[in-house]
Design a protein around this motif. Structure first.
Motif, PDB file in Angstrom:
ATOM      1  N   PRO A 163       0.836  -1.203   0.000  1.00 40.18           N
ATOM      2  CA  PRO A 163       0.000   0.000   0.000  1.00 40.18           C
ATOM      3  C   PRO A 163       0.866   1.247   0.000  1.00 40.18           C
ATOM      4  N   VAL A 164       0.257   2.388  -0.266  1.00 37.48           N
ATOM      5  CA  VAL A 164       1.026   3.625  -0.404  1.00 37.48           C
ATOM      6  C   VAL A 164       0.582   4.664   0.615  1.00 37.48           C
ATOM      7  N   ALA A 165       1.514   5.528   0.976  1.00 35.02           N
ATOM      8  CA  ALA A 165       1.207   6.713   1.774  1.00 35.02           C
ATOM      9  C   ALA A 165       1.192   7.897   0.832  1.00 35.02           C
ATOM     10  N   GLU A 172      -0.236  11.980  -8.550  1.00 33.64           N
ATOM     11  CA  GLU A 172      -0.087  12.616  -9.854  1.00 33.64           C
ATOM     12  C   GLU A 172       1.347  13.056 -10.103  1.00 33.64           C
ATOM     13  N   LYS A 173       2.050  13.428  -9.049  1.00 31.90           N
ATOM     14  CA  LYS A 173       3.427  13.913  -9.178  1.00 31.90           C
ATOM     15  C   LYS A 173       4.463  12.793  -9.059  1.00 31.90           C
ATOM     16  N   GLY A 174       4.016  11.560  -8.852  1.00 31.82           N
ATOM     17  CA  GLY A 174       4.966  10.463  -8.652  1.00 31.82           C
ATOM     18  C   GLY A 174       5.709  10.572  -7.347  1.00 31.82           C
ATOM     19  N   GLN A 175       5.038  11.103  -6.320  1.00 31.77           N
ATOM     20  CA  GLN A 175       5.689  11.377  -5.040  1.00 31.77           C
ATOM     21  C   GLN A 175       5.138  10.517  -3.905  1.00 31.77           C
ATOM     22  N   LEU A 176       4.553   9.397  -4.211  1.00 35.31           N
ATOM     23  CA  LEU A 176       4.038   8.508  -3.176  1.00 35.31           C
ATOM     24  C   LEU A 176       5.187   7.867  -2.397  1.00 35.31           C
ATOM     25  N   VAL A 177       4.883   7.445  -1.177  1.00 37.08           N
ATOM     26  CA  VAL A 177       5.786   6.593  -0.404  1.00 37.08           C
ATOM     27  C   VAL A 177       5.169   5.201  -0.400  1.00 37.08           C
ATOM     28  N   ILE A 178       5.934   4.229  -0.851  1.00 37.64           N
ATOM     29  CA  ILE A 178       5.425   2.863  -0.986  1.00 37.64           C
ATOM     30  C   ILE A 178       5.861   2.057   0.222  1.00 37.64           C
ATOM     31  N   LEU A 179       4.882   1.484   0.919  1.00 34.95           N
ATOM     32  CA  LEU A 179       5.127   0.702   2.129  1.00 34.95           C
ATOM     33  C   LEU A 179       5.125  -0.766   1.730  1.00 34.95           C
ATOM     34  N   ALA A 180       6.263  -1.227   1.246  1.00 34.73           N
ATOM     35  CA  ALA A 180       6.350  -2.522   0.588  1.00 34.73           C
ATOM     36  C   ALA A 180       6.739  -3.631   1.548  1.00 34.73           C
ATOM     37  N   ILE A 197       6.403   5.462  -9.652  1.00 37.38           N
ATOM     38  CA  ILE A 197       5.200   5.986  -9.003  1.00 37.38           C
ATOM     39  C   ILE A 197       5.470   6.618  -7.647  1.00 37.38           C
ATOM     40  N   GLY A 198       6.656   6.413  -7.093  1.00 42.60           N
ATOM     41  CA  GLY A 198       6.918   6.928  -5.756  1.00 42.60           C
ATOM     42  C   GLY A 198       8.280   7.577  -5.630  1.00 42.60           C
ATOM     43  N   LYS A 199       8.397   8.455  -4.648  1.00 41.14           N
ATOM     44  CA  LYS A 199       9.692   9.071  -4.367  1.00 41.14           C
ATOM     45  C   LYS A 199      10.534   8.189  -3.459  1.00 41.14           C
ATOM     46  N   GLN A 200       9.885   7.239  -2.780  1.00 41.91           N
ATOM     47  CA  GLN A 200      10.601   6.412  -1.809  1.00 41.91           C
ATOM     48  C   GLN A 200       9.857   5.105  -1.611  1.00 41.91           C
ATOM     49  N   THR A 201      10.596   4.022  -1.539  1.00 42.28           N
ATOM     50  CA  THR A 201      10.027   2.718  -1.196  1.00 42.28           C
ATOM     51  C   THR A 201      10.643   2.254   0.116  1.00 42.28           C
ATOM     52  N   PRO A 206       8.146  -9.170   5.684  1.00 40.58           N
ATOM     53  CA  PRO A 206       7.404 -10.115   4.849  1.00 40.58           C
ATOM     54  C   PRO A 206       6.028  -9.584   4.501  1.00 40.58           C
ATOM     55  N   ALA A 207       5.419 -10.164   3.462  1.00 37.51           N
ATOM     56  CA  ALA A 207       4.100  -9.722   3.004  1.00 37.51           C
ATOM     57  C   ALA A 207       3.119  -9.689   4.176  1.00 37.51           C
ATOM     58  N   GLY A 208       2.410  -8.597   4.272  1.00 34.51           N
ATOM     59  CA  GLY A 208       1.495  -8.369   5.387  1.00 34.51           C
ATOM     60  C   GLY A 208       1.953  -7.226   6.268  1.00 34.51           C
ATOM     61  N   ALA A 209       3.268  -7.027   6.364  1.00 32.48           N
ATOM     62  CA  ALA A 209       3.788  -5.937   7.177  1.00 32.48           C
ATOM     63  C   ALA A 209       3.438  -4.585   6.567  1.00 32.48           C
ATOM     64  N   GLY A 210       3.414  -4.510   5.257  1.00 29.05           N
ATOM     65  CA  GLY A 210       3.074  -3.261   4.596  1.00 29.05           C
ATOM     66  C   GLY A 210       1.670  -2.800   4.948  1.00 29.05           C
ATOM     67  N   SER A 211       0.727  -3.728   4.953  1.00 32.68           N
ATOM     68  CA  SER A 211      -0.649  -3.377   5.298  1.00 32.68           C
ATOM     69  C   SER A 211      -0.773  -2.951   6.751  1.00 32.68           C
TER      70      SER A 211
END
Length: 328
Positions: A163-165, A172-180, A197-201, A206-211
């Motif tokens: 998910p993203v912050a 629109e600006k490609g400045q999302l933070v991706i919580l991967a 799509i993001g300024k920072q990942t 493991p999968a699930g921590a991002g959510s």
């Protein structure tokens, strides 16, 4: 351990201009694996499913980064518009993902994700070894259900919970933070897509921590938005001129750039949706669903207040519209 990847800086004169639509970048694909001499067969192909307030600008930025992109949306108009920009438009989720190396789902809720993945056949036809980046905010329980579905039916598919912050403006600006979150071996493969799509990942485990991190992020955002709304409404109740209140708050060290932009919109009575109140309410309720609500009475009270505002017809406005609700 948390790993943070900043999007690579592009300096003037660089031979690597990732945000020009005329540029076609070369990234390793599924079909590249096993090739000799490091020769890569073709450009990585991305499928984006869900073209709402977030998915549409994300897909547009992936296109601008030069990655071949196929799109699908329940309502066809957003997909057609991206088609005019160079995207391939698919009629069904299954058609969108058949030849994709990376599949992104960015839809409203868990039911929509499960419908696309299961009922509409997306998961069944994904390529062996493809990455599924599930970027919708759907909470912990639904993410675990999706992980179980992948493990049971398509263990060859790599699930990345990401998910993203950020709201529509940063998207629109490609400045999302991706919580991967997901397998470490997926990070380099999906980095070109996330960089588009993001300024920072931020890789958080493991999968699930991002959510889980997304719920924490959204709860903090909810408190900030409520604090702004209540402060402005309280100033109104005290008989203060709103412009004076705005001027004082804008200079406060307590106000972040995000909050300052929200204050400016409140000052103009501009509640056009960047993060609709209905979705913000859904996200707070997702967080509360995972805990004993008696331990978090303020969050529980906020959720109830926002739900009342949604029921009074404010759900399609920005979450800052709670300022208006507090004035009555």
């Amino acid at each position: 351990m948390v790993a943070i990847r900043q999007r690579p800086e592009v300096r003037p004169g660089s031979s690597y201009p990732p945000f020009r639509s005329s540029t076609r970048l070369r990234w390793p694909t599924l079909r590249d694996r096993g090739s000799t001499g490091g020769q890569m067969a073709q450009t990585q192909r991305v499928a984006v499913l869900g073209l709402g307030g977030m998915g549409r600008p994300m897909a547009a930025n992936i296109l601008r980064a030069g990655l071949p992109t196929v799109v699908w949306n329940r309502r066809p108009d957003p997909a057609r518009q991206l088609g005019e920009q160079g995207a391939e438009v698919a009629d069904t989720p299954a058609d969108a993902v058949r030849r994709a190396d990376v599949v992104i789902t960015m839809v409203t809720d868990a039911d929509a994700v499960l419908s696309i993945a299961d009922d509409q056949g997306m998961l069944a036809v994904m390529a062996d070894g493809a990455i599924w980046a599930q970027m919708s905010t759907i909470g912990i329980t639904a993410t675990e259900r999706i992980a179980g579905l992948v493990s049971e039916r398509r263990p060859d598919v790599v699930l990345v919970d990401a998910p993203v912050a950020g709201s529509r403006g940063p998207a629109e600006k490609g400045q999302l933070v991706i919580l991967a979150s997901g397998p470490e071996q997926a990070r380099d493969r999906i980095a070109p897509v996330f960089d588009a799509i993001g300024k920072q990942t931020v890789w958080v485990g493991p999968a699930g921590a991002g959510s889980r991190i997304k719920l924490v992020n959204n709860l903090m955002l909810a408190f900030i938005a409520e604090g702004l709304a209540e402060s402005v409404a309280f100033g109104d109740a005290l008989g203060l001129d709103r412009s004076a209140v705005m001027g004082a708050l804008q200079g406060s060290p307590l106000v972040s750039p995000w909050a300052a932009e929200k204050l400016q919109r409140i000052g103009r009575d501009d509640y056009s949706a960047q993060y609709p109140l209905s979705l913000a309410t859904k996200d707070v309720n997702l967080a509360l669903r995972e805990v004993d609500v008696d331990r978090f009475p303020v969050a529980n009270s906020l959720a109830a207040e926002w739900q009342r505002a949604v029921e009074h017809g404010l759900g399609d406005e920005d979450l800052t519209v709670i300022t208006r609700a507090l004035q009555h």
